[in-house]
Design an enzyme around this catalytic site. Structure first.
Site, PDB file in Angstrom:
ATOM      1  N   ASP A   1      -0.963   5.940   0.767  1.00 41.76           N
ATOM      2  CA  ASP A   1      -1.980   5.967  -0.287  1.00 41.76           C
ATOM      3  C   ASP A   1      -1.643   7.002  -1.363  1.00 41.76           C
ATOM      4  O   ASP A   1      -0.983   7.999  -1.089  1.00 41.76           O
ATOM      5  CB  ASP A   1      -3.350   6.276   0.344  1.00 41.76           C
ATOM      6  CG  ASP A   1      -4.502   5.848  -0.550  1.00 41.76           C
ATOM      7  OD1 ASP A   1      -4.274   5.133  -1.543  1.00 41.76           O
ATOM      8  OD2 ASP A   1      -5.654   6.232  -0.244  1.00 41.76           O
TER       9      ASP A   1
ATOM     10  N   HIS B   1       3.636   2.751  -7.881  1.00 41.29           N
ATOM     11  CA  HIS B   1       4.033   1.847  -6.797  1.00 41.29           C
ATOM     12  C   HIS B   1       5.554   1.775  -6.683  1.00 41.29           C
ATOM     13  O   HIS B   1       6.104   1.729  -5.593  1.00 41.29           O
ATOM     14  CB  HIS B   1       3.463   0.443  -7.033  1.00 41.29           C
ATOM     15  CG  HIS B   1       1.955   0.401  -7.012  1.00 41.29           C
ATOM     16  ND1 HIS B   1       1.222   1.050  -6.048  1.00 41.29           N
ATOM     17  CD2 HIS B   1       1.056  -0.211  -7.824  1.00 41.29           C
ATOM     18  CE1 HIS B   1      -0.071   0.839  -6.283  1.00 41.29           C
ATOM     19  NE2 HIS B   1      -0.193   0.088  -7.361  1.00 41.29           N
TER      20      HIS B   1
ATOM     21  N   LEU C   1      15.255   0.940  14.739  1.00 39.70           N
ATOM     22  CA  LEU C   1      13.842   0.986  14.369  1.00 39.70           C
ATOM     23  C   LEU C   1      13.285  -0.412  14.065  1.00 39.70           C
ATOM     24  O   LEU C   1      13.924  -1.199  13.367  1.00 39.70           O
ATOM     25  CB  LEU C   1      13.705   1.854  13.109  1.00 39.70           C
ATOM     26  CG  LEU C   1      12.311   1.922  12.468  1.00 39.70           C
ATOM     27  CD1 LEU C   1      11.362   2.751  13.315  1.00 39.70           C
ATOM     28  CD2 LEU C   1      12.390   2.500  11.055  1.00 39.70           C
TER      29      LEU C   1
HETATM   30  C1  IPE Z   1      -5.354   1.455   1.846  1.00 41.48           C
HETATM   31  O1  IPE Z   1      -5.388   2.084   0.625  1.00 41.48           O
HETATM   32  C2  IPE Z   1      -4.470   0.245   1.792  1.00 41.48           C
HETATM   33  C3  IPE Z   1      -3.043   0.510   1.637  1.00 41.48           C
HETATM   34  C4  IPE Z   1      -2.467   1.681   1.606  1.00 41.48           C
HETATM   35  C5  IPE Z   1      -2.215  -0.657   1.514  1.00 41.48           C
HETATM   36  P1  IPE Z   1      -6.559   1.793  -0.431  1.00 41.48           P
HETATM   37  O2  IPE Z   1      -6.276   2.647  -1.601  1.00 41.48           O
HETATM   38  O3  IPE Z   1      -6.654   0.334  -0.663  1.00 41.48           O
HETATM   39  O4  IPE Z   1      -7.838   2.269   0.376  1.00 41.48           O
HETATM   40  P2  IPE Z   1      -9.268   2.722  -0.149  1.00 41.48           P
HETATM   41  O5  IPE Z   1      -9.696   1.705  -1.150  1.00 41.48           O
HETATM   42  O6  IPE Z   1      -9.093   4.068  -0.766  1.00 41.48           O
HETATM   43  O7  IPE Z   1     -10.119   2.779   1.067  1.00 41.48           O
HETATM   44  C1  IPE Z   2      -1.492   2.855  -2.339  1.00 38.13           C
HETATM   45  O1  IPE Z   2      -1.752   3.533  -3.528  1.00 38.13           O
HETATM   46  C2  IPE Z   2      -0.799   1.536  -2.585  1.00 38.13           C
HETATM   47  C3  IPE Z   2      -1.631   0.356  -2.290  1.00 38.13           C
HETATM   48  C4  IPE Z   2      -2.845   0.378  -1.850  1.00 38.13           C
HETATM   49  C5  IPE Z   2      -1.017  -0.936  -2.515  1.00 38.13           C
HETATM   50  P1  IPE Z   2      -3.036   3.253  -4.395  1.00 38.13           P
HETATM   51  O2  IPE Z   2      -2.699   2.217  -5.404  1.00 38.13           O
HETATM   52  O3  IPE Z   2      -4.208   2.953  -3.546  1.00 38.13           O
HETATM   53  O4  IPE Z   2      -3.205   4.669  -5.108  1.00 38.13           O
HETATM   54  P2  IPE Z   2      -4.562   5.430  -5.428  1.00 38.13           P
HETATM   55  O5  IPE Z   2      -5.352   5.510  -4.159  1.00 38.13           O
HETATM   56  O6  IPE Z   2      -5.269   4.628  -6.474  1.00 38.13           O
HETATM   57  O7  IPE Z   2      -4.127   6.764  -5.905  1.00 38.13           O
HETATM   58 MG    MG Z   3      -5.650   4.123  -2.696  1.00 35.58          MG
END
Ligand code: IPE
Ligand code: IPE
Ligand code: MG
Length: 240
Positions: A20, A37, A131
């Site tokens: 995240d 990303h 792995l």
């Molecule tokens: C969780 O992250 C999903 C992934 C890392 C793929 P999100 O950014 O979607 O989660 P929330 O919305 O903060 O709970």
């Molecule tokens: C995690 O990073 C990647 C996915 C959920 C695909 P986020 O896109 O959720 O990044 P934040 O949480 O907005 O910083």
């Molecule tokens: Mg996120």
């Protein structure tokens, strides 16, 4: 082959990561979320390499949740393109590193081109013995449990399974994760203290580790820090 620092006595067999913070990483730099990303994909490479070297057996990465489909179409499209590119460009590296690729989730929801690339990489790496890298894609823990219940019911209806035989072990065999042990350690980056619908059934006794680091900044040393924290835990599984 396994380069484990002295102070890490136990390497978890299965590590799960909620990757995240890509969006926040980009925002802090005035960049588009997609750039976060893109940099997040580099972290994936580093962590896969490190886990392979440390002798971790299974690494499950939460790459796209059932709920992530709610994001703006252009972000979803960018993520799908990135996934496809990642699989195409990184499969040779997985071969070199003896990594076996697997995937869990409602994979049929992914764009055709992604599915095709995914299945190519999975079959290409199927005989590798290092792995096991499991990508959670269009994955939701509740969805998995529902799919598991449907699969159980089908077995009962077809007469392959007696209702009285259903227990935790049998149920586990109807989940996407039926071939893998439960995670020993969950790592979540960027400080959020929630599961976000990840591996709900499998994590009943997993150790949680949350770091403030954003996913694109997560490197080998951050992983070692998580392993040190894991080594300091006392896992009792309800016993004494
Ligand atoms: C969780 O992250 C999903 C992934 C890392 C793929 P999100 O950014 O979607 O989660 P929330 O919305 O903060 O709970
Ligand atoms: C995690 O990073 C990647 C996915 C959920 C695909 P986020 O896109 O959720 O990044 P934040 O949480 O907005 O910083
Ligand atoms: Mg996120």
């Amino acid at each position: 082959m396994s380069r484990v620092p002295e102070d890490i006595k136990t390497v978890p067999r299965h590590i799960a990561i909620i990757m995240d913070g890509n969006g926040r990483w980009a925002r802090e730099r005035g960049l588009p979320r997609t750039e976060g990303h893109r940099r997040g994909a580099d972290s994936v490479r580093r962590v896969v390499k490190a886990c392979g070297e440390l002798g971790v057996e299974f690494l499950t990465l939460y790459a796209f949740s059932s709920e992530n489909w709610k994001r703006p179409k252009r972000e979803v499209d960018a993520l799908m393109r990135l996934l496809q590119q990642f699989l195409k460009s990184r499969t040779p590296e997985m071969m070199e590193q003896n990594v076996r690729l697997q995937a869990i989730g409602r994979l049929h929801d992914l764009p055709e081109a992604c599915q095709a690339e995914l299945h190519r990489s999975i079959s290409k790496t199927a005989q590798n013995t290092g792995l096991t890298l499991i990508l959670a894609l269009s994955y939701g823990g509740r969805e998995e449990i529902i799919d598991g219940v449907k699969s159980l019911l089908e077995s009962v209806e077809k007469g392959h399974l007696d209702k009285a035989m259903i227990d935790g072990e049998v149920f586990s065999k109807h989940l996407y994760t039926r071939y893998y042990p439960d995670p020993d350690l969950l790592i979540r980056t960027s400080g959020e203290l929630r599961l976000s619908n990840f591996l709900l059934w499998q994590m009943s006794y997993t150790e949680f580790y949350v770091t403030e680091k954003l996913w694109p900044d997560f490197e080998r040393e951050a992983l070692l820090e998580a392993l040190r924290a894991f080594n300091a835990r006392s896992r009792r599984f309800g016993g004494v």
